[in-house]
Design a protein around this motif. Structure first.
Motif, mmCIF file in Angstrom:
data_model
loop_
_atom_site.group_PDB
_atom_site.id
_atom_site.type_symbol
_atom_site.label_atom_id
_atom_site.label_comp_id
_atom_site.label_asym_id
_atom_site.label_seq_id
_atom_site.Cartn_x
_atom_site.Cartn_y
_atom_site.Cartn_z
ATOM 1 N N THR A 181 0.910 -1.125 0.028
ATOM 2 C CA THR A 181 -0.023 0.000 -0.008
ATOM 3 C C THR A 181 0.768 1.156 0.045
ATOM 4 O O THR A 181 1.710 1.489 0.881
ATOM 5 N N SER A 182 0.660 2.118 -1.008
ATOM 6 C CA SER A 182 1.524 3.173 -1.319
ATOM 7 C C SER A 182 0.669 4.373 -1.248
ATOM 8 O O SER A 182 -0.693 4.263 -2.040
ATOM 9 N N PRO A 183 0.787 5.806 -1.140
ATOM 10 C CA PRO A 183 0.088 6.852 -1.582
ATOM 11 C C PRO A 183 -0.035 6.846 -2.857
ATOM 12 O O PRO A 183 1.094 6.508 -3.560
ATOM 13 N N PRO A 184 -1.137 7.502 -3.537
ATOM 14 C CA PRO A 184 -1.321 7.565 -5.059
ATOM 15 C C PRO A 184 -0.420 8.434 -5.463
ATOM 16 O O PRO A 184 -0.320 9.735 -5.027
ATOM 17 N N GLY A 185 0.472 8.159 -6.710
ATOM 18 C CA GLY A 185 1.270 9.087 -7.392
ATOM 19 C C GLY A 185 2.554 9.376 -6.436
ATOM 20 O O GLY A 185 2.735 9.194 -5.418
ATOM 21 N N GLY A 186 3.385 10.022 -7.034
ATOM 22 C CA GLY A 186 4.690 10.534 -6.626
ATOM 23 C C GLY A 186 5.776 9.346 -6.328
ATOM 24 O O GLY A 186 5.463 8.088 -6.745
ATOM 25 N N SER A 187 6.597 9.538 -5.589
ATOM 26 C CA SER A 187 7.491 8.611 -5.099
ATOM 27 C C SER A 187 7.538 8.186 -3.615
ATOM 28 O O SER A 187 8.549 7.644 -3.108
ATOM 29 N N SER A 188 6.579 8.887 -2.810
ATOM 30 C CA SER A 188 6.370 8.429 -1.660
ATOM 31 C C SER A 188 6.047 6.924 -1.151
ATOM 32 O O SER A 188 5.721 6.251 -2.063
ATOM 33 N N VAL A 189 6.495 6.587 0.097
ATOM 34 C CA VAL A 189 6.174 5.407 0.429
ATOM 35 C C VAL A 189 5.396 5.240 1.729
ATOM 36 O O VAL A 189 5.540 5.984 2.688
ATOM 37 N N ALA A 190 4.336 4.411 1.872
ATOM 38 C CA ALA A 190 3.843 4.314 2.896
ATOM 39 C C ALA A 190 4.303 3.409 4.075
ATOM 40 O O ALA A 190 4.103 2.262 4.113
ATOM 41 N N VAL A 191 5.095 3.980 4.849
ATOM 42 C CA VAL A 191 5.785 3.392 6.025
ATOM 43 C C VAL A 191 5.463 3.858 7.296
ATOM 44 O O VAL A 191 5.550 5.181 7.293
ATOM 45 N N ASP A 192 4.710 3.189 8.080
ATOM 46 C CA ASP A 192 4.407 3.750 9.428
ATOM 47 C C ASP A 192 5.360 3.611 10.302
ATOM 48 O O ASP A 192 5.488 2.458 10.897
ATOM 49 N N VAL A 193 6.180 4.541 10.607
ATOM 50 C CA VAL A 193 7.427 4.349 11.728
ATOM 51 C C VAL A 193 6.867 4.112 12.858
ATOM 52 O O VAL A 193 7.534 3.136 13.633
ATOM 53 N N ASP A 194 5.758 4.468 13.579
ATOM 54 C CA ASP A 194 5.418 4.135 14.655
ATOM 55 C C ASP A 194 4.972 2.803 14.767
ATOM 56 O O ASP A 194 4.825 2.117 16.032
ATOM 57 N N ALA A 195 4.786 2.118 13.801
ATOM 58 C CA ALA A 195 4.223 0.567 13.515
ATOM 59 C C ALA A 195 5.208 -0.242 13.780
ATOM 60 O O ALA A 195 5.074 -1.462 14.028
ATOM 61 N N VAL A 196 6.708 0.178 13.731
ATOM 62 C CA VAL A 196 7.597 -0.758 13.820
ATOM 63 C C VAL A 196 8.088 -0.881 15.288
ATOM 64 O O VAL A 196 8.262 0.363 16.109
ATOM 65 N N ASP A 197 8.395 -1.991 15.627
ATOM 66 C CA ASP A 197 8.744 -2.250 17.094
ATOM 67 C C ASP A 197 10.028 -1.829 17.451
ATOM 68 O O ASP A 197 11.181 -2.625 17.381
ATOM 69 N N VAL A 198 10.362 -0.350 17.540
ATOM 70 C CA VAL A 198 11.811 0.025 17.615
ATOM 71 C C VAL A 198 12.338 -0.449 18.916
ATOM 72 O O VAL A 198 13.434 -0.785 18.889
ATOM 73 N N ASP A 199 11.574 -0.495 19.861
ATOM 74 C CA ASP A 199 11.998 -0.704 21.044
ATOM 75 C C ASP A 199 12.561 -2.329 21.351
ATOM 76 O O ASP A 199 13.586 -2.413 21.840
ATOM 77 N N ALA A 200 11.603 -3.196 20.602
ATOM 78 C CA ALA A 200 12.239 -4.459 20.785
ATOM 79 C C ALA A 200 13.606 -4.888 19.905
ATOM 80 O O ALA A 200 14.261 -5.678 20.361
ATOM 81 N N ILE A 201 13.563 -3.980 18.710
ATOM 82 C CA ILE A 201 14.675 -4.236 17.998
ATOM 83 C C ILE A 201 16.140 -3.643 18.688
ATOM 84 O O ILE A 201 17.081 -4.409 18.697
ATOM 85 N N VAL A 202 16.066 -2.617 19.309
ATOM 86 C CA VAL A 202 16.912 -2.033 20.225
ATOM 87 C C VAL A 202 17.332 -2.946 21.296
ATOM 88 O O VAL A 202 18.647 -3.181 21.437
ATOM 89 N N ALA A 203 16.339 -3.449 22.035
ATOM 90 C CA ALA A 203 16.744 -4.274 23.245
ATOM 91 C C ALA A 203 17.339 -5.667 22.330
ATOM 92 O O ALA A 203 18.139 -5.997 23.328
ATOM 93 N N THR A 204 16.992 -6.105 21.462
ATOM 94 C CA THR A 204 17.599 -7.554 20.857
ATOM 95 C C THR A 204 19.102 -7.118 20.688
ATOM 96 O O THR A 204 19.979 -7.580 20.727
ATOM 97 N N LEU A 205 19.313 -5.741 20.142
ATOM 98 C CA LEU A 205 20.695 -5.502 19.512
ATOM 99 C C LEU A 205 21.461 -5.165 20.754
ATOM 100 O O LEU A 205 22.713 -5.599 20.728
ATOM 101 N N LEU A 206 21.094 -4.645 21.782
ATOM 102 C CA LEU A 206 21.799 -4.524 22.975
ATOM 103 C C LEU A 206 22.109 -5.597 23.590
ATOM 104 O O LEU A 206 23.159 -5.667 24.637
ATOM 105 N N ALA A 207 21.403 -6.718 23.652
ATOM 106 C CA ALA A 207 21.710 -8.048 24.360
ATOM 107 C C ALA A 207 23.070 -8.435 23.705
ATOM 108 O O ALA A 207 23.711 -9.274 24.602
ATOM 109 N N GLY A 208 23.420 -7.720 22.586
ATOM 110 C CA GLY A 208 24.582 -8.507 22.117
ATOM 111 C C GLY A 208 25.812 -7.543 22.144
ATOM 112 O O GLY A 208 27.001 -8.212 22.346
ATOM 113 N N ILE A 209 25.425 -6.329 22.420
ATOM 114 C CA ILE A 209 26.667 -5.264 22.633
ATOM 115 C C ILE A 209 26.663 -4.515 23.912
ATOM 116 O O ILE A 209 27.468 -3.720 24.075
#
Length: 213
Positions: A181-209
């Motif tokens: 799903t993308s907005p009609p026309g242009g070169s924009s992309v429908a990416v909901d940054v808030d929908a990405v589980d950023v906290d889980a990703i960072v927690a997983t990364l920090l578990a290693g470093i």
């Protein structure tokens, strides 16, 4: 653009060049590079076709400048990123990752539209200053946190940087695939940054470093 304003710009080489770059940047962001011709850029800028060649050797040079302006604007929109030693590493990496997702959402569609014209991307890469690039800022941040002892002494910060950059690529490029799903026309992309589980990703990364408790 009104003929009066276009005529005024013709009297200033710097002003007209910047106007042409800004026009090409806007067209790239709105409709991508496909079918973007010198005539289309000139018409949108309100000048004759040949005026472009008074400031650029060819269309590729103009588009490379436009891509540079687009990337610079996308970086500027991110604001100031966290400094090493402030808040917590987990909080700061979450800010960096959200910024990276926002940045890639803005620039990857433009780059993808230029894959058929690699000369433009080559010129952009040759002219791009890397020290203010989000990836370089992230890499420098991680190295500094390791030096401060807030990451493990043996932490592979280059690998950690690559992981976070790769996540940005994956999220945005997946949204660009046919059927997404993308907005009609242009070169924009429908990416909901808030929908990405950023906290889980960072927690997983920090578990290693993260440093030992």
């Amino acid at each position: 653009m009104s003929p009066r304003k276009a005529a005024a710009l013709r009297g200033s080489d710097d002003g007209l060049r910047d106007h042409l770059v800004a026009t090409a940047q806007r067209l790239l962001a709105e409709q991508g590079a496909a079918g973007l011709t010198v005539r289309a850029i000139a018409r949108a800028a309100g000048v004759a076709d040949g005026v472009l060649y008074n400031h650029f050797s060819d269309k590729d040079e103009l588009l490379a400048a436009a891509v540079g302006a687009h990337v610079a604007a996308a970086h500027a929109d991110l604001g100031t990123l966290p400094a090493p030693g402030t808040a917590t590493v987990r909080q700061n990496l979450a800010v960096y990752l959200r910024a990276g997702l926002t940045l890639h959402r803005a620039v990857l569609p433009v780059f993808a539209g230029l894959l058929a014209t690699p000369a433009v991307l080559t010129r952009f890469a040759e002219s791009r200053a890397r020290d203010d690039d989000w990836r370089e800022l992230l890499a420098a941040y991680l190295r500094a946190e390791r030096d401060l002892g807030r990451l493990a002494p043996a932490a592979d910060t280059a690998a950690a940087t690559a992981v976070l950059v790769g996540i940005c690529h994956d999220v945005v490029l997946t949204a660009m695939l046919p059927g997404a799903t993308s907005p009609p026309g242009g070169s924009s992309v429908a990416v909901d940054v808030d929908a990405v589980d950023v906290d889980a990703i960072v927690a997983t990364l920090l578990a290693g470093i993260a440093p030992p408790a």
